[in-house]
Design a protein around this motif. Structure first.
Motif, PDB file in Angstrom:
ATOM      1  N   VAL A  24       1.100  -1.306  -0.006  1.00 45.30           N
ATOM      2  CA  VAL A  24       0.108   0.066   0.147  1.00 45.30           C
ATOM      3  C   VAL A  24       0.734   1.458  -0.125  1.00 45.30           C
ATOM      4  O   VAL A  24       0.588   2.760  -0.969  1.00 45.30           O
ATOM      5  CB  VAL A  24      -1.095   0.222   1.382  1.00 45.30           C
ATOM      6  N   LEU A  25       2.204   1.650   0.826  1.00 40.62           N
ATOM      7  CA  LEU A  25       2.705   2.599   0.785  1.00 40.62           C
ATOM      8  C   LEU A  25       3.472   2.956  -0.345  1.00 40.62           C
ATOM      9  O   LEU A  25       3.475   3.858  -1.038  1.00 40.62           O
ATOM     10  CB  LEU A  25       3.316   1.856   1.983  1.00 40.62           C
ATOM     11  N   SER A  26       3.999   1.736  -1.510  1.00 36.14           N
ATOM     12  CA  SER A  26       4.798   1.870  -1.763  1.00 36.14           C
ATOM     13  C   SER A  26       3.719   2.219  -3.401  1.00 36.14           C
ATOM     14  O   SER A  26       4.713   3.153  -4.365  1.00 36.14           O
ATOM     15  CB  SER A  26       5.183   0.366  -2.810  1.00 36.14           C
ATOM     16  N   LYS A  27       2.372   2.603  -3.139  1.00 33.30           N
ATOM     17  CA  LYS A  27       1.891   3.295  -4.141  1.00 33.30           C
ATOM     18  C   LYS A  27       1.727   4.467  -3.653  1.00 33.30           C
ATOM     19  O   LYS A  27       1.886   5.574  -4.707  1.00 33.30           O
ATOM     20  CB  LYS A  27       0.794   2.937  -4.141  1.00 33.30           C
ATOM     21  N   LEU A  28       2.763   5.245  -2.669  1.00 28.77           N
ATOM     22  CA  LEU A  28       2.078   6.592  -2.318  1.00 28.77           C
ATOM     23  C   LEU A  28       3.357   7.341  -1.636  1.00 28.77           C
ATOM     24  O   LEU A  28       4.004   8.320  -2.180  1.00 28.77           O
ATOM     25  CB  LEU A  28       1.373   6.668  -0.711  1.00 28.77           C
ATOM     26  N   SER A  29       4.148   6.052  -2.214  1.00 29.19           N
ATOM     27  CA  SER A  29       5.974   6.574  -1.719  1.00 29.19           C
ATOM     28  C   SER A  29       7.103   6.729  -2.585  1.00 29.19           C
ATOM     29  O   SER A  29       6.979   5.474  -3.291  1.00 29.19           O
ATOM     30  CB  SER A  29       6.736   5.822  -0.052  1.00 29.19           C
ATOM     31  N   ASP A  30       8.369   6.935  -3.073  1.00 31.77           N
ATOM     32  CA  ASP A  30       8.835   6.899  -4.411  1.00 31.77           C
ATOM     33  C   ASP A  30      10.400   5.582  -3.169  1.00 31.77           C
ATOM     34  O   ASP A  30      10.637   5.008  -4.148  1.00 31.77           O
ATOM     35  CB  ASP A  30       9.395   8.364  -4.503  1.00 31.77           C
ATOM     36  N   ILE A  31      10.194   5.400  -2.245  1.00 32.95           N
ATOM     37  CA  ILE A  31      11.291   5.150  -1.661  1.00 32.95           C
ATOM     38  C   ILE A  31      11.153   5.091  -0.156  1.00 32.95           C
ATOM     39  O   ILE A  31      10.350   5.432   0.811  1.00 32.95           O
ATOM     40  CB  ILE A  31      12.885   6.101  -1.407  1.00 32.95           C
ATOM     41  N   LEU A  32      11.249   3.475   0.383  1.00 31.45           N
ATOM     42  CA  LEU A  32      10.584   2.545   1.459  1.00 31.45           C
ATOM     43  C   LEU A  32      11.825   2.641   2.132  1.00 31.45           C
ATOM     44  O   LEU A  32      13.118   1.935   2.138  1.00 31.45           O
ATOM     45  CB  LEU A  32       9.717   1.140   1.079  1.00 31.45           C
ATOM     46  N   ILE A  33      12.063   2.739   3.908  1.00 29.93           N
ATOM     47  CA  ILE A  33      13.143   2.980   4.447  1.00 29.93           C
ATOM     48  C   ILE A  33      13.085   2.163   5.594  1.00 29.93           C
ATOM     49  O   ILE A  33      11.511   3.253   6.170  1.00 29.93           O
ATOM     50  CB  ILE A  33      13.957   3.973   5.109  1.00 29.93           C
ATOM     51  N   ASN A  34      13.477   1.231   6.216  1.00 30.09           N
ATOM     52  CA  ASN A  34      13.910   1.409   7.960  1.00 30.09           C
ATOM     53  C   ASN A  34      14.262   0.836   8.322  1.00 30.09           C
ATOM     54  O   ASN A  34      15.927   0.204   8.577  1.00 30.09           O
ATOM     55  CB  ASN A  34      13.310  -0.451   7.904  1.00 30.09           C
ATOM     56  N   TYR A  35      14.470   1.589   9.908  1.00 32.68           N
ATOM     57  CA  TYR A  35      15.229   1.299  10.771  1.00 32.68           C
ATOM     58  C   TYR A  35      14.659   0.877  11.720  1.00 32.68           C
ATOM     59  O   TYR A  35      13.877   0.737  12.418  1.00 32.68           O
ATOM     60  CB  TYR A  35      16.009   2.989  11.133  1.00 32.68           C
ATOM     61  N   ASN A  36      15.889  -0.115  12.525  1.00 34.15           N
ATOM     62  CA  ASN A  36      15.182  -1.419  13.617  1.00 34.15           C
ATOM     63  C   ASN A  36      16.359  -0.971  14.514  1.00 34.15           C
ATOM     64  O   ASN A  36      17.784  -1.871  14.049  1.00 34.15           O
ATOM     65  CB  ASN A  36      14.939  -2.165  12.991  1.00 34.15           C
ATOM     66  N   ASN A  37      16.446  -0.681  16.022  1.00 34.26           N
ATOM     67  CA  ASN A  37      17.427  -0.755  16.422  1.00 34.26           C
ATOM     68  C   ASN A  37      17.904  -1.707  17.315  1.00 34.26           C
ATOM     69  O   ASN A  37      18.571  -1.996  18.538  1.00 34.26           O
ATOM     70  CB  ASN A  37      17.872   0.886  17.548  1.00 34.26           C
TER      71      ASN A  37
END
Length: 341
Positions: free
Chosen positions: A93-106
């Motif tokens: 769903v998000l990829s249709k609205l965003s050019d780039i998908l980033i995840n940060y997980n500490n």
């Protein structure tokens, strides 16, 4: 990449995650903050459900709730902080609205400590344009699950979490000798009890310590549940020594306290690891130990030498500033890495 990005930030509405959202704004970006957990009723129950059963049972509910909020909007970047709620269907769903998908997980989603909490996250790994992780071992683990691009960064301190103005009341509340702030974990109880048995004057703040088998011995040192914000920083600033215990279940070689303690003027006394040795010179900018006996020895020596403590704390803060490992610099690296092939 554009100087000013339109960013959707999916992360907890509090503490370190929220600080990263605000840091993106300080970098000059337009940031929409959205906490996925806020979309669920009975948040504590949902948290337990995710931990023991994985979040796949509630992913469709999240899509139903999030879609009207972000519908007909567009973003240059969607930044998912942590990500236990976000699986590949949400990312679709998000990829249709965003050019780039980033995840940060500490956290350590590739480890075994947290039961099924990271089930959705692990399924989503191949669908992010960039995964930012904080352990070298996570890099190879992410690529093994199909990650497109992985960036290793250190955990970081927020630029706004420096030394605080101290009042007389603060000194009455927080002038501890040896301080540990953190949640109970099975390996921490025996370690801290050994310190107390050796006469180390210990103060503990944190949640779940009543679960410790050593609770009866530790209770006199327990000052209360977790503290945050100014209280957290003032306690570190005023303590003679602050312990930096690692999470063995998370395979930590450093933590956020590795940066928070020196940055706000405290003396870091932590486990000797390759990453700690890389960040601060031993016995000059921080103090390290390899086992509980060495920790006891180091604490006793430091408590008897005010000049040494002051010198190490001051030099540790200078080194922390020189290292430059802050939320803003970390986030800038992630945005840059995600935008380049």
């Amino acid at each position: 990449m554009k100087d000013k990005l339109n960013i959707l930030f999916l992360g907890a509405d509090g503490e370190n995650a929220l600080k990263r959202g605000y840091a993106l704004r300080r970098l000059g970006h337009n940031v929409t903050l959205l906490d996925p957990s806020s979309l669920f009723p009975f948040r504590n129950f949902v948290g337990r459900l995710i931990y023991y059963g994985g979040a796949s049972l509630i992913e469709s509910y999240l899509i139903k709730k999030i879609t009207p909020i972000i519908n007909k909007r567009s973003f240059d970047v969607t930044f998912v902080d942590n990500g236990e709620f976000v699986g590949r269907n949400v990312l679709s769903v998000l990829s249709k609205l965003s050019d780039i998908l980033i995840n940060y997980n500490n956290d350590d989603p590739f480890g075994t400590r947290d039961k099924k909490k990271w089930r959705l996250y692990l399924e989503a790994v191949p669908y992010y344009d960039l995964l930012a992780v904080v352990r070298a071992v996570n890099v190879t683990e992410a690529y093994a699950l199909g990650a497109r691009k992985v960036l290793q960064v250190f955990m970081a301190v927020d630029e706004l979490d420096g030394p605080r103005d101290i009042t007389p009341q603060d000194r009455l509340r927080f002038s501890h000798e040896v301080l540990f702030i953190g949640t109970w974990m099975p390996e921490r109880g025996p370690f801290l009890q050994r310190l107390m048995d050796a006469g180390v004057p210990l103060a503990i703040y944190g949640n779940s310590w009543h679960k410790a088998p050593e609770w009866r011995a530790l209770q006199p040192a327990w000052r209360g549940p977790a503290i945050y914000g100014d209280d957290y920083l003032k306690a570190i600033q005023l303590a003679k020594i602050s312990l930096g215990l690692l999470s063995k279940g998370n395979r930590d070689l450093h933590t956020t306290r590795t940066f928070e303690i020196p940055y706000c003027g405290g003396l870091l006394c932590a486990e000797r690891t390759s990453e700690h040795l890389q960040l601060y010179r031993e016995d000059v900018e921080a103090v390290y130990w390899s086992d509980v006996n060495e920790c006891i020895e180091k604490c006793q020596k430091l408590l008897n030498d005010e000049k040494m403590r002051a010198g190490i704390a001051a030099k540790g803060r200078i080194r922390c500033l020189r290292n430059g490992i802050f939320n803003e610099s970390n986030l800038a690296k992630m945005l840059e890495a995600a935008s380049t092939s």
